[in-house]
Each structure stands twice: as structure tokens, then as C-alpha cells.
Design a protein around this motif. Sequence first.
Motif, PDB file in Angstrom:
ATOM      1  N   LEU A  67       0.819  -1.218   0.000  1.00  0.00           N
ATOM      2  CA  LEU A  67       0.000   0.000   0.000  1.00  0.00           C
ATOM      3  C   LEU A  67       0.853   1.268   0.000  1.00  0.00           C
ATOM      4  O   LEU A  67       0.474   2.276  -0.613  1.00  0.00           O
ATOM      5  N   ARG A  68       1.979   1.232   0.668  1.00  0.00           N
ATOM      6  CA  ARG A  68       2.833   2.420   0.711  1.00  0.00           C
ATOM      7  C   ARG A  68       3.473   2.708  -0.651  1.00  0.00           C
ATOM      8  O   ARG A  68       3.953   3.818  -0.891  1.00  0.00           O
ATOM      9  N   LYS A  69       3.488   1.724  -1.529  1.00  0.00           N
ATOM     10  CA  LYS A  69       4.024   1.929  -2.877  1.00  0.00           C
ATOM     11  C   LYS A  69       2.934   2.270  -3.895  1.00  0.00           C
ATOM     12  O   LYS A  69       3.227   2.529  -5.057  1.00  0.00           O
ATOM     13  N   ASP A  70       1.677   2.251  -3.459  1.00  0.00           N
ATOM     14  CA  ASP A  70       0.548   2.602  -4.328  1.00  0.00           C
ATOM     15  C   ASP A  70       0.281   4.095  -4.190  1.00  0.00           C
ATOM     16  O   ASP A  70      -0.087   4.570  -3.112  1.00  0.00           O
ATOM     17  N   PRO A  71       0.463   4.888  -5.253  1.00  0.00           N
ATOM     18  CA  PRO A  71       0.295   6.345  -5.155  1.00  0.00           C
ATOM     19  C   PRO A  71      -1.062   6.768  -4.626  1.00  0.00           C
ATOM     20  O   PRO A  71      -1.179   7.793  -3.941  1.00  0.00           O
ATOM     21  N   ALA A  74      -0.910   5.540  -0.606  1.00  0.00           N
ATOM     22  CA  ALA A  74       0.324   5.662   0.167  1.00  0.00           C
ATOM     23  C   ALA A  74       0.167   6.493   1.436  1.00  0.00           C
ATOM     24  O   ALA A  74       0.892   6.292   2.417  1.00  0.00           O
ATOM     25  N   THR A  75      -0.769   7.445   1.433  1.00  0.00           N
ATOM     26  CA  THR A  75      -0.907   8.328   2.592  1.00  0.00           C
ATOM     27  C   THR A  75      -2.053   7.954   3.523  1.00  0.00           C
ATOM     28  O   THR A  75      -2.335   8.670   4.481  1.00  0.00           O
ATOM     29  N   VAL A  76      -2.722   6.836   3.267  1.00  0.00           N
ATOM     30  CA  VAL A  76      -3.826   6.413   4.128  1.00  0.00           C
ATOM     31  C   VAL A  76      -3.268   5.978   5.492  1.00  0.00           C
ATOM     32  O   VAL A  76      -2.377   5.122   5.556  1.00  0.00           O
ATOM     33  N   PRO A  77      -3.769   6.544   6.599  1.00  0.00           N
ATOM     34  CA  PRO A  77      -3.283   6.139   7.930  1.00  0.00           C
ATOM     35  C   PRO A  77      -3.466   4.644   8.151  1.00  0.00           C
ATOM     36  O   PRO A  77      -4.473   4.062   7.743  1.00  0.00           O
ATOM     37  N   PHE A  78      -2.487   4.028   8.819  1.00  0.00           N
ATOM     38  CA  PHE A  78      -2.430   2.567   8.930  1.00  0.00           C
ATOM     39  C   PHE A  78      -2.104   2.199  10.371  1.00  0.00           C
ATOM     40  O   PHE A  78      -1.083   2.623  10.913  1.00  0.00           O
ATOM     41  N   ILE A  79      -2.974   1.407  10.997  1.00  0.00           N
ATOM     42  CA  ILE A  79      -2.769   0.962  12.368  1.00  0.00           C
ATOM     43  C   ILE A  79      -2.675  -0.558  12.402  1.00  0.00           C
ATOM     44  O   ILE A  79      -3.551  -1.257  11.892  1.00  0.00           O
ATOM     45  N   PHE A  80      -1.596  -1.074  12.994  1.00  0.00           N
ATOM     46  CA  PHE A  80      -1.439  -2.513  13.138  1.00  0.00           C
ATOM     47  C   PHE A  80      -2.210  -3.017  14.353  1.00  0.00           C
ATOM     48  O   PHE A  80      -2.258  -2.359  15.401  1.00  0.00           O
ATOM     49  N   LEU A  81      -2.804  -4.201  14.229  1.00  0.00           N
ATOM     50  CA  LEU A  81      -3.427  -4.917  15.333  1.00  0.00           C
ATOM     51  C   LEU A  81      -2.535  -6.113  15.634  1.00  0.00           C
ATOM     52  O   LEU A  81      -2.331  -6.969  14.775  1.00  0.00           O
ATOM     53  N   THR A  82      -1.989  -6.173  16.848  1.00  0.00           N
ATOM     54  CA  THR A  82      -1.011  -7.219  17.125  1.00  0.00           C
ATOM     55  C   THR A  82      -1.045  -7.659  18.571  1.00  0.00           C
ATOM     56  O   THR A  82      -1.325  -6.865  19.467  1.00  0.00           O
ATOM     57  N   ALA A  83      -0.763  -8.938  18.780  1.00  0.00           N
ATOM     58  CA  ALA A  83      -0.627  -9.469  20.135  1.00  0.00           C
ATOM     59  C   ALA A  83       0.837  -9.532  20.539  1.00  0.00           C
ATOM     60  O   ALA A  83       1.165  -9.939  21.645  1.00  0.00           O
ATOM     61  N   MET A  84       1.719  -9.122  19.654  1.00  0.00           N
ATOM     62  CA  MET A  84       3.148  -9.184  19.917  1.00  0.00           C
ATOM     63  C   MET A  84       3.625  -7.904  20.591  1.00  0.00           C
ATOM     64  O   MET A  84       3.077  -6.837  20.381  1.00  0.00           O
ATOM     65  N   ALA A  85       4.669  -8.022  21.405  1.00  0.00           N
ATOM     66  CA  ALA A  85       5.179  -6.841  22.107  1.00  0.00           C
ATOM     67  C   ALA A  85       6.692  -6.693  21.969  1.00  0.00           C
ATOM     68  O   ALA A  85       7.290  -5.847  22.591  1.00  0.00           O
ATOM     69  N   GLU A  86       7.317  -7.554  21.163  1.00  0.00           N
ATOM     70  CA  GLU A  86       8.766  -7.473  21.024  1.00  0.00           C
ATOM     71  C   GLU A  86       9.167  -6.217  20.262  1.00  0.00           C
ATOM     72  O   GLU A  86       8.539  -5.832  19.283  1.00  0.00           O
ATOM     73  N   ALA A  87      10.246  -5.567  20.739  1.00  0.00           N
ATOM     74  CA  ALA A  87      10.689  -4.305  20.138  1.00  0.00           C
ATOM     75  C   ALA A  87      11.028  -4.475  18.661  1.00  0.00           C
ATOM     76  O   ALA A  87      10.763  -3.588  17.845  1.00  0.00           O
ATOM     77  N   ALA A  88      11.598  -5.623  18.290  1.00  0.00           N
ATOM     78  CA  ALA A  88      11.994  -5.837  16.898  1.00  0.00           C
ATOM     79  C   ALA A  88      10.788  -5.812  15.964  1.00  0.00           C
ATOM     80  O   ALA A  88      10.851  -5.288  14.854  1.00  0.00           O
ATOM     81  N   ASP A  89       9.664  -6.361  16.431  1.00  0.00           N
ATOM     82  CA  ASP A  89       8.458  -6.365  15.610  1.00  0.00           C
ATOM     83  C   ASP A  89       7.907  -4.962  15.417  1.00  0.00           C
ATOM     84  O   ASP A  89       7.445  -4.604  14.335  1.00  0.00           O
ATOM     85  N   PHE A  90       7.957  -4.151  16.481  1.00  0.00           N
ATOM     86  CA  PHE A  90       7.518  -2.772  16.360  1.00  0.00           C
ATOM     87  C   PHE A  90       8.407  -2.023  15.367  1.00  0.00           C
ATOM     88  O   PHE A  90       7.935  -1.238  14.550  1.00  0.00           O
TER      89      PHE A  90
END
Length: 368
Positions: A67-71, A74-90
Motif C-alpha cells: 500500500l505504501r508503494k501505491d500512489p 500511500a498516505t492512508v493512515p495505517f494501524i497494526f493490530l497485534t498481540a506481539m510486544a517485542e521491540a523488533a516487531d515494532f
Amino acid sequence: MKTILVIEDTPTMRANIAEILQLAPYQVVQAANGKEGIVRARQTHPDLILCDIRMPDLDGYGVLHILRKDPDLATVPFIFLTAMAEAADFRVGMNLGADDYLNKPFDDVTLLGAVELRLKKGPVIPTDLGANSDRLTSLQQAILEENNARQSLCEHYPTTQYNRKHRLYTVGGWPTALYFMSQGKGKVVKTDAVGNQFITGLIGTGDFVGYQALLTQAPYTDTVELLEDALVCTIPAVDLKALLDHLPVVANQFSRMLASEVANLQDKLLKEAYQSVRKRVAEALLLVERTFYPQPNTQLIADRLSGDRSYNQSLPMSLSRENWSDLVGASTETVIRILGDLRAEGMIEINGSLITLLDRDKLTHLKR
């Protein structure tokens, strides 16, 4: 009506999210996997996308990358839904251009709050400064010029009123925004393994907070809690990144601010190790006044030269006994005893939770 695309492969979770959003009310488009989410996004051009990370075939990272490469998207706000909390994933998600995270499980208030805040901020702006965005110009001026420029900063960014004891962020969280204290007071807190708190910094009106983690692209190492009801302006990390990437003078300014904070913290730790508690209490009293009740240096100098006795007297300062203790780095009982000694010696006045400095010169001499 705003349209929100929900991409989630767990049917129950997807249905629950959709039901809450529809009651808000928002128009909701649902997708059961990443591939379907891409198709739905191109069909509906949503105002916001909520997307799970762990999905078969095409995961959330892949969806965001495409989506970020689709003109058109590309600017549509994007929120991840995740059960993970590891810093690397963020870090992976933020590097790809995610705007925020919601950690599962979350309640309806948290979901609607995150959605409302992101929609208020609008679409992510490109990091190309050629468009000469008004809000980027305002942010640049506020960072470099301070004073009057900072007063107008919140005209371009959403400002939220928070209650006392609200936490702007907590240790371990991933930074997604720069915060500006439009009005109010706060403290920066570190906590040891057994739960003892230590105030490492104070935040007053006109201060930026949270930029250390943004600059290092790492989770927060401390917690910021408000000491009173406050107005806080939230600046998306993408705006700060745009300035840092294109304007070296802004990057240099934040580097100086960060270096100053490190030097102040080192000085505080040195005093904690070698200064008497009496000296540290005097230092804390002057620090609170300097941060929360500043007076123009020109006025102080004029009053002193004219012999005005009010030069040595401050406005009443309010801070709980526990906060004084955490700031000094000593037990509450010890700090209370020393404050009583300073009152008996005529350096301060205590009226309930209010403390007034009666003699700055003596306190300044005491802390040396």
C-alpha cells in the motif's frame, strides 16, 4: 461518514471490531486476509486501515509494504493490530511506515480513541518538503525559535486535555509521536526492579517530550506522567522525521537538546552519589521553581539591583511529598524532616502542600 477497512483473519475478532466501529458510527469494510485487504483498499479508498500482522499468505507487513508503494493509497493512515510486544516487531512496522499499534486484547474505548486520534491527524504527509506544508513550517519554527513560535504550534496539530496522573507513554512502549506540553506539568520517571521510583526530569509548559526514543528508534526507557491537568499537543513521528531527514539544523537542535539532557542526568547521578540529602533538597526546590515557575532573568536582576526584597521570594509551589521524595532520591520521612529544618532556618515557607522559597541566595549557596 469516514470509511475504515478492517483486515483481520480471525472472524470473531473482525466482527467485534466492525460492530464497535459501526456504532461510532463509521462505515466499515471487512477483509479476511491480506490479499483481500489489498483488493478492498483499492476498491474503496478508505480513510483508515486497521490490519492484523500475523495472517496466512500475505501478512500485515506485506500489506503495508504494497500500500505504501501505491500512489493512491500511500498516505492512508495505517494501524497494526497485534498481540506481539517485542521491540523488533515494532521496529519493522514503523520502518515500513505504520502510524500506530493496538495491542490485543484491547477494549472499545482504546480502539475508538486510537481511531479518532488518527483520523484527526489526517493522512500521512510525504517526507518531501517541497510542498512547504504549513504545519511542518510551524513545527520547524517551534523547534528552532521557541517562545512565540511554540505558542502557535498547536494550531496545526491536535491538542488533547488530559487529567492529572495520565501517562503520555510508559517504559517499553514504542514511540509514534512527539509530545508538546501546551499547558501543564509532568515528570519523567524511572522505576527499578523492586518498584522504587526516581524522578529523572521535570516537564513544564513549552517543553517537547518523547523525542529521545524517536531519535534512537527504540522503545521508551522511562515513563512520563502528568502532575496536573494538562493540554498536550500530539505531533506524528512522520512530521518530525520529515524535518530531521531534510533539515540538518533541526537534527542538530535535537542533538543539542539530547546532549543537554544526558549531561543534566549525569550531574544528577553524581550529586545523588556524593551530595548530602540536605543539598539535594535545596537543588530540588530550585529545580522545581526553575522548571514550573520561571521568572525572566532581566526582572530578577533588576529586582536584586534595586534592593527589592521580593527578589528572593518565589510563587508558592505545589508538589506531593512522594514526588519530592522521588525527585531528591531519599525517603519521604527524611525529605520532610529536612524541609522542616529549612523552614525553621527561614529559607522556605510551608503551607500544607505549598512551598514558597523565601531566600534563593541561601538555598543556592547551600546546594554548592
